[in-house]
Design an enzyme around this catalytic site. Structure first.
Site, short mmCIF file in Angstrom:
data_model
loop_
_atom_site.label_atom_id
_atom_site.label_comp_id
_atom_site.label_asym_id
_atom_site.label_seq_id
_atom_site.Cartn_x
_atom_site.Cartn_y
_atom_site.Cartn_z
N ARG A 74 0.80 -1.22 0.00
CA ARG A 74 0.00 0.00 0.00
C ARG A 74 0.84 1.28 0.00
O ARG A 74 1.96 1.32 0.49
CB ARG A 74 -0.91 0.03 1.21
CG ARG A 74 -0.17 0.56 2.44
CD ARG A 74 -1.01 0.64 3.66
NE ARG A 74 -0.13 0.48 4.81
CZ ARG A 74 -0.56 0.40 6.04
NH1 ARG A 74 -1.84 0.44 6.29
NH2 ARG A 74 0.29 0.28 7.03
N HIS A 130 5.23 1.91 23.01
CA HIS A 130 4.46 1.74 21.77
C HIS A 130 5.26 1.04 20.68
O HIS A 130 4.90 1.10 19.51
CB HIS A 130 3.93 3.08 21.28
CG HIS A 130 2.97 3.71 22.24
ND1 HIS A 130 2.86 5.07 22.43
CD2 HIS A 130 2.06 3.14 23.08
CE1 HIS A 130 1.93 5.31 23.35
NE2 HIS A 130 1.44 4.16 23.76
#
Ligand SMILES: [Zn+2]
Length: 265
Positions: A74, A130
């Site tokens: 993508r 994260h």
């Protein structure tokens, strides 16, 4: 340097010097000083492109192969974010943290950033709440590999250690924070008697809880942020400045104090 900042640096240096276990809690503000776009705020990616899909992780779990095909093929709508990350270099704030660690004043960095800039700056003790965009992680056993050391031969890639599914290490929306990272954060917070709050408003859990826990156990909080945050009212010392300006001055002051101490010894 204005008087207010120099006074605050003096106070901060005294606290850091006398602390047993200093931990830095780092947020997007530090990366922003390296040109990494933030998500919120007027120029934030979410403000410009819309809120993220909160079902990201569910989609991955439902069909990891498809997720990998998308990732590989993508054109990300966050292309500008990826490009900025690829270009980003550690700034003076990152380098000052590295120096504080080398001098023995800083024991650990807990970062909410995924950009690998602390590693590039040379810091060693880092927990990434994260994840890290330059790594892959097994969702089953949490083993991690640098992207370029993991040959992807099938989709989804499988963990050579346990056969689990491998994904990007960056924590997705809806994905639980990896257990090992959370445990290390708790461990560090428990030992911490001085926390530097750098470029973070820490409004997002779990990070939001760490400074409050440190304060609750009688530790000190030093805020390094050009803007007021919800943490400001809890802070013992406030360096109202960019990290790239304040942290090198803090390190310089610590070096001066150490030299003065040696002269008196
Ligand atoms: Zn595994």
């Amino acid at each position: 340097m204005n008087d207010e900042l120099s006074g605050a640096i003096e106070e901060a240096a005294a606290i850091v010097k006398n602390a047993r276990h200093v931990v830095a809690l780092v947020g997007a503000g530090l990366s922003a000083e390296s040109g990494v776009p933030t998500f919120r705020g007027p120029e934030g990616l979410w403000t410009k492109h819309g809120e993220p899909d909160l079902r990201d992780y569910d989609r991955f779990v439902e069909d990891p192969k498809r997720w990998w095909e998308m990732r590989i093929s993508r054109q990300s709508r966050f292309g500008e974010f990826v490009e900025a990350l690829d270009r980003a270099q550690p700034n003076a704030g990152h380098l000052a943290l590295r120096e504080m660690e080398e001098l023995g004043y800083l024991k650990h960095i807990i970062t909410q950033n995924i950009d690998n800039l602390h590693q590039l700056a040379g810091s060693a003790a880092i927990t990434e709440i994260h994840g890290n965009r330059t790594k892959l992680r097994c969702v089953a056993c949490a083993a991690r590999w640098p992207l370029d050391e993991f040959p992807i031969e099938e989709l989804p890639p499988q963990c050579p250690l346990c056969g689990g599914v491998v994904k990007g290490d960056t924590v997705m929306f809806g994905e639980p924070i990896p257990r090992d990272a959370l445990d290390e954060c708790s461990n560090q917070t428990w030992q911490c008697d001085c926390m530097l709050l750098i470029g973070t408003s820490a409004v997002v859990y779990p990070a939001a809880g760490f400074p409050i826990d440190v304060k609750g156990m009688g530790g000190h909080l030093i805020e390094v942020n050009p803007n007021e945050t919800p943490l400001t009212r809890h802070a013992d010392v406030i360096l109202r400045s960019l990290a790239g300006e304040a942290l090198p001055k803090l390190v310089q002051r610590l070096r001066e104090m150490a030299a003065e101490g040696e002269r008196h010894a």
